[in-house]
Design a protein around this motif. Structure first.
Motif, PDB file in Angstrom:
ATOM      1  N   ASP A  79       0.854  -1.188   0.000  1.00 34.58           N
ATOM      2  CA  ASP A  79       0.000   0.000   0.000  1.00 34.58           C
ATOM      3  C   ASP A  79       0.894   1.243   0.000  1.00 34.58           C
ATOM      4  N   TRP A  80       1.697   1.394  -1.051  1.00 30.84           N
ATOM      5  CA  TRP A  80       2.716   2.435  -1.098  1.00 30.84           C
ATOM      6  C   TRP A  80       2.158   3.846  -0.967  1.00 30.84           C
ATOM      7  N   ARG A  81       0.918   4.051  -1.387  1.00 26.50           N
ATOM      8  CA  ARG A  81       0.331   5.396  -1.262  1.00 26.50           C
ATOM      9  C   ARG A  81       0.063   5.769   0.192  1.00 26.50           C
ATOM     10  N   ASN A  82      -0.094   4.756   1.020  1.00 19.97           N
ATOM     11  CA  ASN A  82      -0.348   4.986   2.444  1.00 19.97           C
ATOM     12  C   ASN A  82       0.671   4.280   3.323  1.00 19.97           C
ATOM     13  N   GLY A  83       1.643   3.624   2.725  1.00 20.38           N
ATOM     14  CA  GLY A  83       2.601   2.822   3.473  1.00 20.38           C
ATOM     15  C   GLY A  83       3.919   3.519   3.667  1.00 20.38           C
ATOM     16  N   VAL A  84       4.977   2.733   3.587  1.00 18.41           N
ATOM     17  CA  VAL A  84       6.319   3.231   3.872  1.00 18.41           C
ATOM     18  C   VAL A  84       6.734   4.310   2.878  1.00 18.41           C
ATOM     19  N   LEU A  85       6.490   4.105   1.596  1.00 16.24           N
ATOM     20  CA  LEU A  85       6.875   5.109   0.604  1.00 16.24           C
ATOM     21  C   LEU A  85       6.165   6.432   0.888  1.00 16.24           C
ATOM     22  N   ALA A  86       4.923   6.367   1.265  1.00 18.42           N
ATOM     23  CA  ALA A  86       4.204   7.597   1.620  1.00 18.42           C
ATOM     24  C   ALA A  86       4.837   8.256   2.840  1.00 18.42           C
ATOM     25  N   ASP A  87       5.156   7.447   3.849  1.00 12.16           N
ATOM     26  CA  ASP A  87       5.765   7.996   5.064  1.00 12.16           C
ATOM     27  C   ASP A  87       7.131   8.608   4.797  1.00 12.16           C
ATOM     28  N   TRP A  88       7.934   7.931   3.988  1.00  9.99           N
ATOM     29  CA  TRP A  88       9.306   8.376   3.758  1.00  9.99           C
ATOM     30  C   TRP A  88       9.409   9.460   2.705  1.00  9.99           C
ATOM     31  N   TRP A  89       8.475   9.477   1.729  1.00 12.10           N
ATOM     32  CA  TRP A  89       8.740  10.278   0.544  1.00 12.10           C
ATOM     33  C   TRP A  89       7.559  11.080   0.019  1.00 12.10           C
ATOM     34  N   LEU A  90       6.374  10.514   0.016  1.00 12.30           N
ATOM     35  CA  LEU A  90       5.279  11.148  -0.700  1.00 12.30           C
ATOM     36  C   LEU A  90       4.550  12.236   0.075  1.00 12.30           C
ATOM     37  N   THR A  91       4.688  12.250   1.385  1.00 10.44           N
ATOM     38  CA  THR A  91       4.055  13.324   2.141  1.00 10.44           C
ATOM     39  C   THR A  91       4.936  14.561   2.042  1.00 10.44           C
ATOM     40  N   GLY A  92       4.336  15.683   1.885  1.00  4.94           N
ATOM     41  CA  GLY A  92       5.109  16.908   1.753  1.00  4.94           C
ATOM     42  C   GLY A  92       5.026  17.450   0.347  1.00  4.94           C
ATOM     43  N   PRO A  93       6.126  18.040  -0.139  1.00  6.91           N
ATOM     44  CA  PRO A  93       6.097  18.681  -1.460  1.00  6.91           C
ATOM     45  C   PRO A  93       5.917  17.671  -2.586  1.00  6.91           C
ATOM     46  N   GLU A  94       5.560  18.182  -3.741  1.00  4.88           N
ATOM     47  CA  GLU A  94       5.409  17.346  -4.933  1.00  4.88           C
ATOM     48  C   GLU A  94       6.731  16.648  -5.231  1.00  4.88           C
ATOM     49  N   ARG A  95       6.665  15.357  -5.535  1.00 11.74           N
ATOM     50  CA  ARG A  95       7.868  14.568  -5.814  1.00 11.74           C
ATOM     51  C   ARG A  95       7.903  14.198  -7.291  1.00 11.74           C
ATOM     52  N   PRO A  96       9.102  14.168  -7.890  1.00 13.10           N
ATOM     53  CA  PRO A  96       9.197  13.894  -9.322  1.00 13.10           C
ATOM     54  C   PRO A  96       8.943  12.437  -9.691  1.00 13.10           C
ATOM     55  N   THR A  98       8.415   8.049  -8.008  1.00 13.81           N
ATOM     56  CA  THR A  98       8.350   7.106  -6.892  1.00 13.81           C
ATOM     57  C   THR A  98       9.512   6.123  -6.926  1.00 13.81           C
ATOM     58  N   SER A  99      10.370   6.222  -7.937  1.00 15.54           N
ATOM     59  CA  SER A  99      11.546   5.349  -8.039  1.00 15.54           C
ATOM     60  C   SER A  99      12.708   5.985  -7.272  1.00 15.54           C
ATOM     61  N   VAL A 100      12.490   6.187  -6.015  1.00 15.72           N
ATOM     62  CA  VAL A 100      13.409   6.913  -5.147  1.00 15.72           C
ATOM     63  C   VAL A 100      14.384   5.943  -4.475  1.00 15.72           C
ATOM     64  N   GLN A 111      20.347   9.265   5.420  1.00 13.01           N
ATOM     65  CA  GLN A 111      21.414  10.247   5.261  1.00 13.01           C
ATOM     66  C   GLN A 111      21.498  10.826   3.850  1.00 13.01           C
ATOM     67  N   PHE A 112      20.882  10.145   2.892  1.00 10.94           N
ATOM     68  CA  PHE A 112      20.977  10.587   1.500  1.00 10.94           C
ATOM     69  C   PHE A 112      19.739  10.112   0.763  1.00 10.94           C
ATOM     70  N   VAL A 113      19.228  10.966  -0.121  1.00 13.02           N
ATOM     71  CA  VAL A 113      18.076  10.614  -0.954  1.00 13.02           C
ATOM     72  C   VAL A 113      18.403  10.960  -2.403  1.00 13.02           C
ATOM     73  N   HIS A 114      18.271   9.974  -3.271  1.00  6.62           N
ATOM     74  CA  HIS A 114      18.288  10.245  -4.711  1.00  6.62           C
ATOM     75  C   HIS A 114      16.820  10.310  -5.098  1.00  6.62           C
ATOM     76  N   PRO A 115      16.358  11.446  -5.640  1.00  2.10           N
ATOM     77  CA  PRO A 115      14.926  11.694  -5.764  1.00  2.10           C
ATOM     78  C   PRO A 115      14.187  10.929  -6.839  1.00  2.10           C
ATOM     79  N   GLY A 145      27.893  10.304  -7.177  1.00  2.00           N
ATOM     80  CA  GLY A 145      27.459  10.818  -5.878  1.00  2.00           C
ATOM     81  C   GLY A 145      26.941   9.736  -4.955  1.00  2.00           C
ATOM     82  N   ILE A 146      26.189   8.798  -5.493  1.00  2.69           N
ATOM     83  CA  ILE A 146      25.666   7.691  -4.679  1.00  2.69           C
ATOM     84  C   ILE A 146      26.822   6.851  -4.150  1.00  2.69           C
ATOM     85  N   ARG A 147      27.767   6.521  -5.016  1.00  2.79           N
ATOM     86  CA  ARG A 147      28.933   5.744  -4.582  1.00  2.79           C
ATOM     87  C   ARG A 147      29.712   6.491  -3.495  1.00  2.79           C
ATOM     88  N   SER A 148      29.868   7.778  -3.667  1.00  2.00           N
ATOM     89  CA  SER A 148      30.580   8.598  -2.679  1.00  2.00           C
ATOM     90  C   SER A 148      29.874   8.554  -1.323  1.00  2.00           C
TER      91      SER A 148
END
Length: 156
Positions: A79-96, A98-100, A111-115, A145-148
């Protein structure tokens, strides 16, 4: 994730119909192969988009995992719209997208988010997808950057 305390964890959300997820799969395999012996755990989180892809079929997910040769743990955010992805990423500003991708430190703190969208090595996919080589130069820079960030977190 509680069981992974003490490890650096990369979490990548994906779905089988996303071209950006498919183009990032080789990078995820390379990251897993290079850094898992050093303590990185890569987790793929499949998020079904039933409104677009129809009802979730586990066999379809298994075929996508096999086709992308993902040999690290895969879980499903049912239930990604209401689950972990929503908690971690989808609440708040518009996101480009869901493949975050998230990088968590050994304490379990993000510590790091690739959007989202894609990332890959410099020599992969150049010019094959919409946007041409300058877009893919950004993808390659994102990969650096991710490797770094992984190396920084593993060293802590």
């Amino acid at each position: 994730l509680e069981d992974l305390r003490g490890q650096v964890v990369l979490v990548r959300w994906w779905t089988e119909t996303c071209p950006f997820c498919a183009s990032s799969a080789p990078a995820l395999r390379a990251i897993h192969d290079q850094y898992s012996p050093q303590g990185l755990t890569v987790i793929g989180v499949y998020h079904p988009k039933a409104d677009r892809d129809g009802p979730l079929d586990i066999a379809r997910v298994e075929r996508a995992v096999e086709a992308r040769e993902l040999d690290f743990p895969i879980t499903i955010d049912w239930d990604w719209r209401n689950g972990v992805l929503a908690d971690w990423w989808l609440t708040g500003p518009e996101r480009p997208a869901t493949s975050v991708t998230f990088l968590l430190d050994k304490s379990g703190v993000i510590q790091f988010v690739h959007p989202g969208m894609e990332y890959h090595e410099a020599d992969e996919f150049v010019g094959e997808m919409v946007g041409g080589s300058e877009v893919h130069a950004m993808c390659a820079a994102d990969m650096v950057g991710i490797r770094s960030q992984i190396e920084r977190l593993l060293a802590e």
